[in-house]
Design an enzyme around this catalytic site. Structure first.
Site, PDB file in Angstrom:
ATOM      1  N   TYR A   2      -4.845   0.103  -2.973  1.00  0.00           N
ATOM      2  CA  TYR A   2      -3.867   0.562  -3.975  1.00  0.00           C
ATOM      3  C   TYR A   2      -2.658  -0.392  -4.038  1.00  0.00           C
ATOM      4  CZ  TYR A   2      -6.662   4.807  -3.624  1.00  0.00           C
ATOM      5  OH  TYR A   2      -7.712   5.697  -3.615  1.00  0.00           O
ATOM      6  N   LYS A  45       5.780   1.428  -6.278  1.00  0.00           N
ATOM      7  CA  LYS A  45       6.544   2.601  -5.874  1.00  0.00           C
ATOM      8  C   LYS A  45       7.517   2.264  -4.730  1.00  0.00           C
ATOM      9  CE  LYS A  45       5.048   5.715  -8.769  1.00  0.00           C
ATOM     10  NZ  LYS A  45       5.967   6.328  -9.764  1.00  0.00           N
TER      11      LYS A  45
END
Length: 223
Positions: free
Chosen positions: A142, A149
């Site tokens: 990811y 983020k």
């Protein structure tokens, strides 16, 4: 009645936030790329045609608001893809770049564009993710989502410092693993529960907690 502006308000968590805040009597401005029937039915004021990755579209927002003040800004718009080391091709890098444009620079663009309209003593909630926690990463992959983020968490901390003289509190908020379209309907909780938890955090957190990272259930999260 307070005025809330929510990005990505047409579906998922953003829509549930708009619906619940309207139900309790708040004025909600739902900002999105394309509106939905559910958002219009919520009673929120809708401003569509705004992609947070589009600098020109974001720059048009203050004019559309015509000087109205924002008490709570909820920076919710985001995208999610998975990149693995084994498939780190040019398409993967393009997806990573797009996630930075939306998940990281998008919130900063909107906050910068609307800073003059924020009420002194107001709040900003950045909907981030626990996957942006470096300390909590035990499974890898990811690449774009995690990095985008983590980066927006750093941006939120800087916003908290820079807006402190105006007593504007900034919080980094993880909604949980929510079953939305973004995750293909997979998750531990639904968007309505996630939105209720996020609203509770926005209500309860104060300037004393500005610049901190929270799970929507009330647990502090590690950077």
């Amino acid at each position: 009645m307070a005025t809330y502006l929510i990005t990505g308000a047409n579906r998922g968590i953003g829509l549930s936030l708009a619906q619940q805040l309207r139900t309790r009597g708040e004025h909600v401005i739902g900002v999105c790329r394309q509106s939905s029937e559910a958002l219009r039915a919520s009673g929120a004021e809708v401003i569509e045609g705004v992609d947070v990755a589009d600098a020109q579209a974001v720059a048009s927002l203050p004019g559309k608001l015509q000087g109205r003040r924002i008490d709570v800004l909820v920076l919710n718009a985001g995208i999610f893809t998975n990149e693995t080391l084994e498939a780190m091709d040019e398409d993967a890098f393009a997806r990573i770049q797009r996630q930075f444009e939306v998940n990281t620079l998008g919130p900063l663009r909107v906050a910068a564009a609307l800073q003059a309209l924020l009420t002194d003593g107001g709040k900003i909630g950045i909907i981030t993710s626990r996957m942006g926690s470096v300390a909590d990463n035990g499974s890898g992959a990811y690449y774009g989502y995690r990095a985008s983020k983590a980066a927006v968490n750093a941006i939120g901390k800087s916003l908290a410092v820079d807006l402190a003289p105006r007593r504007i509190a900034v919080f980094l908020l993880h909604p949980g693993r929510v079953a939305t379209d973004m995750l293909g309907g997979q998750g531990d909780i639904g968007p309505d529960e996630a939105a209720a938890n996020l609203i509770a955090r926005l209500d309860s957190l104060t300037l004393a907690e500005t610049g901190t990272f929270w799970h929507a259930n009330g647990a502090p999260l590690p950077w």
